[in-house]
Write a protein that holds these residues in place. Structure first.
Motif, PDB file in Angstrom:
ATOM      1  N   VAL A  69     -60.318  41.603  -9.879  1.00  0.00           N
ATOM      2  CA  VAL A  69     -59.087  42.064  -9.240  1.00  0.00           C
ATOM      3  C   VAL A  69     -59.325  42.885  -7.978  1.00  0.00           C
ATOM      4  N   LYS A 111     -49.329  44.761  -8.014  1.00  0.00           N
ATOM      5  CA  LYS A 111     -48.865  43.372  -7.977  1.00  0.00           C
ATOM      6  C   LYS A 111     -50.035  42.401  -7.823  1.00  0.00           C
ATOM      7  N   THR A 114     -52.080  42.308 -11.040  1.00  0.00           N
ATOM      8  CA  THR A 114     -51.435  41.552 -12.115  1.00  0.00           C
ATOM      9  C   THR A 114     -51.576  40.048 -11.873  1.00  0.00           C
ATOM     10  N   LEU A 115     -51.501  39.647 -10.626  1.00  0.00           N
ATOM     11  CA  LEU A 115     -51.686  38.225 -10.304  1.00  0.00           C
ATOM     12  C   LEU A 115     -53.061  37.751 -10.782  1.00  0.00           C
ATOM     13  N   HIS A 116     -54.103  38.458 -10.390  1.00  0.00           N
ATOM     14  CA  HIS A 116     -55.456  38.019 -10.735  1.00  0.00           C
ATOM     15  C   HIS A 116     -55.757  38.190 -12.220  1.00  0.00           C
ATOM     16  N   GLY A 117     -55.254  39.250 -12.830  1.00  0.00           N
ATOM     17  CA  GLY A 117     -55.437  39.404 -14.272  1.00  0.00           C
ATOM     18  C   GLY A 117     -54.738  38.299 -15.039  1.00  0.00           C
ATOM     19  N   GLY A 118     -53.515  37.979 -14.637  1.00  0.00           N
ATOM     20  CA  GLY A 118     -52.767  36.891 -15.274  1.00  0.00           C
ATOM     21  C   GLY A 118     -53.430  35.539 -15.070  1.00  0.00           C
ATOM     22  N   ILE A 151     -52.709  36.864 -21.663  1.00  0.00           N
ATOM     23  CA  ILE A 151     -52.258  36.726 -20.275  1.00  0.00           C
ATOM     24  C   ILE A 151     -51.501  37.988 -19.847  1.00  0.00           C
ATOM     25  N   VAL A 152     -50.574  38.450 -20.673  1.00  0.00           N
ATOM     26  CA  VAL A 152     -49.815  39.671 -20.359  1.00  0.00           C
ATOM     27  C   VAL A 152     -50.741  40.882 -20.314  1.00  0.00           C
ATOM     28  N   ALA A 155     -53.000  40.823 -17.259  1.00  0.00           N
ATOM     29  CA  ALA A 155     -52.202  41.059 -16.051  1.00  0.00           C
ATOM     30  C   ALA A 155     -51.947  42.552 -15.871  1.00  0.00           C
ATOM     31  N   GLY A 159     -53.511  44.971 -12.996  1.00  0.00           N
ATOM     32  CA  GLY A 159     -52.668  45.749 -12.092  1.00  0.00           C
ATOM     33  C   GLY A 159     -53.078  47.207 -12.033  1.00  0.00           C
TER      34      GLY A 159
END
Length: 165
Positions: A69, A111, A114-118, A151-152, A155, A159
Motif C-alpha cells: 500500500v 482511500k 483501501t484500494l490496494h488492500g482490497g 477483502i474488507v 482494505a 487504508g
C-alpha cells in the motif's frame, strides 16, 4: 522511510474488530451453518490464546501490507543496497532523498490504501481461499463469507497503514 510501531499495532486490531462484526451479527448463522458448527461446539475454546495469536498474526499481516500500500517502499528498495545508502551518503541516497522530497507523499491516503488492500484481498486471498475450499468441498457461500471478510479487513488495514504509517 520511517516505521511507526503504533500504527501497525492499531492495524493489527482490525482483523479482530471486523471479525467480531462479520462472524457475529452479520454472518454468524450462515457461517456456523457452512462450517457445521453449533452453539455447543463453539464452547470450550481457549479464547484468550486464540485472540492473542490472531493479534500477533494481524501484526504480521500489517507488516506485509506496508510494501503493497506504500509505493515509496519500492523506491526505497531500489536504492537501499547502493554503496553509502545506509550511511546517508552516495548517489543512491541523494537520488532517493530527492525523489522522496518531491513525491514522498503521493498516494498516501486512506482511500488509496483501501484500494490496494482490497485488491490484495480480491486477487490473492480470495483465489487462495476458493481453491482450498473447492478441494474441501465447501460451498460458494462459505467462500463468499470468508473471502468477503478478508477483502474488507485488508482494505481497512491498508487504508490505516497507507494514511498514517
Amino acid at each position: 522511510m520511517e516505521f511507526n510501531f503504533l500504527i501497525c499495532a492499531v492495524a493489527a486490531l482490525i482483523p479482530l474488530v471486523i471479525g467480531f462484526v462479520w462472524y457475529g451479527p452479520l454472518f454468524k448463522n450462515a457461517w456456523m451453518k457452512e462450517m457445521g458448527f453449533t452453539e455447543e461446539s463453539m464452547q470450550g475454546a481457549n479464547m484468550p490464546l486464540i485472540f492473542g495469536l490472531c493479534y500477533v498474526l494481524g501484526f504480521i499481516i500489517a507488516l506485509g501490507l506496508m510494501p503493497v500500500v506504500i509505493h515509496q517502499m519500492g523506491v526505497f528498495a531500489v536504492f537501499a543496497g547502493d554503496p553509502g545508502f545506509n550511511e546517508q551518503t552516495g548517489e543512491g541516497y541523494k537520488t532517493f532523498t530527492s525523489i522522496m522530497e518531491s513525491h514522498g507523499h503521493n498516494f498516501r491516503s486512506f482511500k488509496h490504501g483501501t484500494l490496494h488492500g482490497g485488491l490484495l484481498g480480491f486477487f490473492t486471498v480470495m483465489p487462495i481461499l476458493a481453491i482450498q475450499a473447492m478441494f474441501e468441498r465447501k460451498s460458494f457461500k462459505y467462500i463468499a463469507i470468508n473471502a468477503g471478510y478478508w477483502i474488507v479487513t485488508l482494505a481497512i488495514m491498508g487504508g490505516i497503514i497507507c494514511q498514517w504509517l
